[in-house]
Design a protein around this motif. Structure first.
Motif, PDB file in Angstrom:
ATOM      1  N   LEU A   6     -44.781   4.988   1.049  1.00  0.00           N
ATOM      2  CA  LEU A   6     -44.901   5.131  -0.404  1.00  0.00           C
ATOM      3  C   LEU A   6     -45.555   6.462  -0.782  1.00  0.00           C
ATOM      4  CD1 LEU A   6     -45.955   1.526  -1.504  1.00  0.00           C
ATOM      5  CD2 LEU A   6     -43.685   2.562  -1.563  1.00  0.00           C
ATOM      6  N   LEU A   7     -46.540   6.883   0.008  1.00  0.00           N
ATOM      7  CA  LEU A   7     -47.200   8.169  -0.262  1.00  0.00           C
ATOM      8  C   LEU A   7     -46.224   9.326  -0.065  1.00  0.00           C
ATOM      9  CD1 LEU A   7     -50.678   7.572   1.451  1.00  0.00           C
ATOM     10  CD2 LEU A   7     -50.184   7.699  -1.004  1.00  0.00           C
ATOM     11  N   LEU A   8     -45.372   9.205   0.963  1.00  0.00           N
ATOM     12  CA  LEU A   8     -44.379  10.247   1.210  1.00  0.00           C
ATOM     13  C   LEU A   8     -43.385  10.325   0.062  1.00  0.00           C
ATOM     14  CD1 LEU A   8     -43.148  12.375   3.073  1.00  0.00           C
ATOM     15  CD2 LEU A   8     -41.873  10.544   4.208  1.00  0.00           C
ATOM     16  N   PHE A   9     -42.981   9.173  -0.467  1.00  0.00           N
ATOM     17  CA  PHE A   9     -42.054   9.178  -1.602  1.00  0.00           C
ATOM     18  C   PHE A   9     -42.693   9.810  -2.823  1.00  0.00           C
ATOM     19  CE2 PHE A   9     -40.209   6.933  -5.355  1.00  0.00           C
ATOM     20  CZ  PHE A   9     -38.953   7.506  -5.290  1.00  0.00           C
ATOM     21  N   ARG A  10     -44.001   9.607  -2.984  1.00  0.00           N
ATOM     22  CA  ARG A  10     -44.708  10.235  -4.102  1.00  0.00           C
ATOM     23  C   ARG A  10     -44.652  11.760  -3.973  1.00  0.00           C
ATOM     24  NH1 ARG A  10     -50.624   8.097  -5.297  1.00  0.00           N
ATOM     25  NH2 ARG A  10     -49.363   6.224  -5.655  1.00  0.00           N
ATOM     26  N   GLU A  11     -44.796  12.262  -2.753  1.00  0.00           N
ATOM     27  CA  GLU A  11     -44.689  13.712  -2.527  1.00  0.00           C
ATOM     28  C   GLU A  11     -43.284  14.202  -2.854  1.00  0.00           C
ATOM     29  OE1 GLU A  11     -45.943  14.965   1.328  1.00  0.00           O
ATOM     30  OE2 GLU A  11     -47.771  13.766   1.293  1.00  0.00           O
ATOM     31  N   THR A  32     -33.135   5.421   1.004  1.00  0.00           N
ATOM     32  CA  THR A  32     -34.541   5.567   0.635  1.00  0.00           C
ATOM     33  C   THR A  32     -35.015   4.392  -0.209  1.00  0.00           C
ATOM     34  OG1 THR A  32     -34.234   7.965   0.582  1.00  0.00           O
ATOM     35  CG2 THR A  32     -36.238   7.103  -0.425  1.00  0.00           C
ATOM     36  N   MET A  33     -34.181   3.969  -1.165  1.00  0.00           N
ATOM     37  CA  MET A  33     -34.569   2.890  -2.060  1.00  0.00           C
ATOM     38  C   MET A  33     -34.736   1.563  -1.319  1.00  0.00           C
ATOM     39  SD  MET A  33     -34.969   4.356  -4.902  1.00  0.00           S
ATOM     40  CE  MET A  33     -35.343   5.926  -4.066  1.00  0.00           C
ATOM     41  N   VAL A  34     -33.813   1.267  -0.394  1.00  0.00           N
ATOM     42  CA  VAL A  34     -33.927   0.032   0.386  1.00  0.00           C
ATOM     43  C   VAL A  34     -35.213   0.056   1.216  1.00  0.00           C
ATOM     44  CG1 VAL A  34     -32.929  -1.308   2.274  1.00  0.00           C
ATOM     45  CG2 VAL A  34     -31.452  -0.417   0.468  1.00  0.00           C
ATOM     46  N   SER A  35     -35.514   1.207   1.814  1.00  0.00           N
ATOM     47  CA  SER A  35     -36.731   1.345   2.613  1.00  0.00           C
ATOM     48  C   SER A  35     -37.976   1.133   1.756  1.00  0.00           C
ATOM     49  CB  SER A  35     -36.784   2.728   3.267  1.00  0.00           C
ATOM     50  OG  SER A  35     -35.692   2.912   4.146  1.00  0.00           O
ATOM     51  N   LEU A  36     -37.953   1.688   0.532  1.00  0.00           N
ATOM     52  CA  LEU A  36     -39.098   1.534  -0.365  1.00  0.00           C
ATOM     53  C   LEU A  36     -39.274   0.079  -0.790  1.00  0.00           C
ATOM     54  CD1 LEU A  36     -38.644   4.699  -2.605  1.00  0.00           C
ATOM     55  CD2 LEU A  36     -40.465   4.295  -0.947  1.00  0.00           C
ATOM     56  N   LEU A  37     -38.164  -0.610  -1.037  1.00  0.00           N
ATOM     57  CA  LEU A  37     -38.244  -2.027  -1.398  1.00  0.00           C
ATOM     58  C   LEU A  37     -38.820  -2.858  -0.259  1.00  0.00           C
ATOM     59  CD1 LEU A  37     -34.853  -2.402  -3.289  1.00  0.00           C
ATOM     60  CD2 LEU A  37     -37.122  -2.739  -4.285  1.00  0.00           C
ATOM     61  N   LEU A  38     -38.431  -2.522   0.966  1.00  0.00           N
ATOM     62  CA  LEU A  38     -38.987  -3.217   2.128  1.00  0.00           C
ATOM     63  C   LEU A  38     -40.479  -2.941   2.254  1.00  0.00           C
ATOM     64  CD1 LEU A  38     -36.195  -2.639   4.802  1.00  0.00           C
ATOM     65  CD2 LEU A  38     -36.803  -4.800   3.714  1.00  0.00           C
ATOM     66  N   ALA A  39     -40.873  -1.684   1.999  1.00  0.00           N
ATOM     67  CA  ALA A  39     -42.294  -1.327   2.050  1.00  0.00           C
ATOM     68  C   ALA A  39     -43.090  -2.118   1.025  1.00  0.00           C
ATOM     69  CB  ALA A  39     -42.468   0.177   1.812  1.00  0.00           C
TER      70      ALA A  39
END
Length: 352
Positions: A11-16, A28-35
């Motif tokens: 999540l921090l990496l996506f914020r960057e 990316t979105m599927v990975s973020l939902l899993l996170a």
């Protein structure tokens, strides 16, 4: 990061990525939902939906299912079982049969877990037999583990040990761990010693086994044996994994790693005085996280917590009381299941 269970870093990496003006793709979105699922970050997960729509990110079947929460019947059975809705999970299993959908081995793991959390011993044995007799599915170690777990939890320790002895495959930590946990509940020291010995031979570096056995000796006030277990842990450099709690407040996930009603002091390992026991129990991370949730700037909001270990009896009792005194619903996901505390009672019905 998500595949390595480093969900917070993901999540921090996506914020960057956002700060650099970049937009992720559907992967990316599927990975973020899993996170978000692993972290219990519901608010962040809810924010992702309009973000995907706004950025016109392609929604395929996999992503659409994740967003709309459309699961297969098997997944639904497993989720309901984990949430303590054993009877509801079994309703979907029966519906599955009516529709002519053939269950697979994973489905039966969910069904057996549902029976466990609902305390349905006889039903579980029936479904265990149904698996091979009707559907020709050969029971795996996971299925045997589920059956051992429910027999043990129901107090049928001897029956569980007999089943383990007659299993057609080698033992694993899941089966022995279930038996050892049942011995803890029913305070069966002899069976606990046998199970722990087998488990330590199988996994000599498993700190949890040492701790559970030490707890059994402690509850029986066998302090010399408690001391010997602790010495063995020191000699072998075995450390108990620290309790870790995640709680989301205002869209931010906070982590608690260190850990007055009258606490259940049987959860403390050592021969210490009563005041020291109370102090040790008051440092359990669930209580710290719940306190943090209670003083958050959004009163009345559901408190959601994720814990890496099993909830202890003392914290379970405390959370029940807090939910009633403060009229605050709390959901705790430990390593085994979900606990939904409301008005002084838990969805697990004190069976976990």
């Amino acid at each position: 990061y998500v595949e390595d269970s480093a969900c917070e870093e993901a999540l921090l990496l996506f914020r960057e990525v956002q700060h650099k003006g970049l937009t992720g793709d559907k992967v990316t979105m599927v990975s973020l939902l899993l996170a978000c699922t692993h972290l219990g970050a519901l608010e962040v997960g809810m924010w992702l939906h309009p973000y995907i729509m706004k950025k016109n990110i392609e929604v395929d079947v996999g992503l659409g299912m994740a967003l709309k929460d459309v699961m297969t019947l098997t997944a639904l059975i497993v989720v309901l079982a984990m949430c303590g809705q054993g009877n509801k999970a079994l309703e979907y299993f029966y519906e599955m049969q009516i529709r002519g959908v053939k269950p697979d081995a994973i489905t039966f793991v969910g069904v057996l877990v549902a029976c466990s959390h609902a305390g349905l011993v006889d039903e579980r044995i029936s479904h265990f037999n149904l698996m091979s007799e009707k559907y020709g599915i050969r029971p795996s170690i996971e299925h045997y583990g589920c059956l051992v777990y429910i027999l043990g939890r129901a107090g049928r320790i001897a029956k569980a040990e007999e089943l383990i002895k007659n299993m057609p495959m080698a033992l694993d930590h899941f089966v022995l761990g279930g038996l050892l946990g049942a011995c803890r509940i029913h305070d069966n020291l002899e069976a606990a010693e046998r199970a722990a010995q087998q488990l330590l031979e199988l996994l000599p570096d498993n700190g949890g086994s040492y701790v559970i056995l030490s707890n059994r000796y402690s509850s029986s006030r066998k302090w010399k044996k408690v001391k010997r277990i602790r010495e063995l842990m020191a000699e072998r450099n075995i450390k108990k994994p620290p309790g870790c709690i995640l709680i989301e407040v205002d869209g931010v996930v906070h982590e608690f790693v260190k850990a007055g009603f009258v606490p259940n002091k049987s959860e403390v390992l050592f021969d210490m005085d009563e005041e020291e026991k109370e102090t040790a129990l008051n440092l359990h991370t669930e209580k710290l996280a719940i306190t943090f949730g209670l003083v958050s700037p959004m009163p009345g909001v559901l408190i959601r917590i994720i814990k890496n270990l099993r909830v202890c009896n003392d914290c379970h009792t405390a959370t029940n009381i807090i939910s009633k005194v403060y009229n605050r619903e709390t959901v705790v996901m430990d390593r085994n299941r979900f606990h939904h505390f409301k008005n002084g009672s838990c969805s697990c019905k004190d069976f976990w």
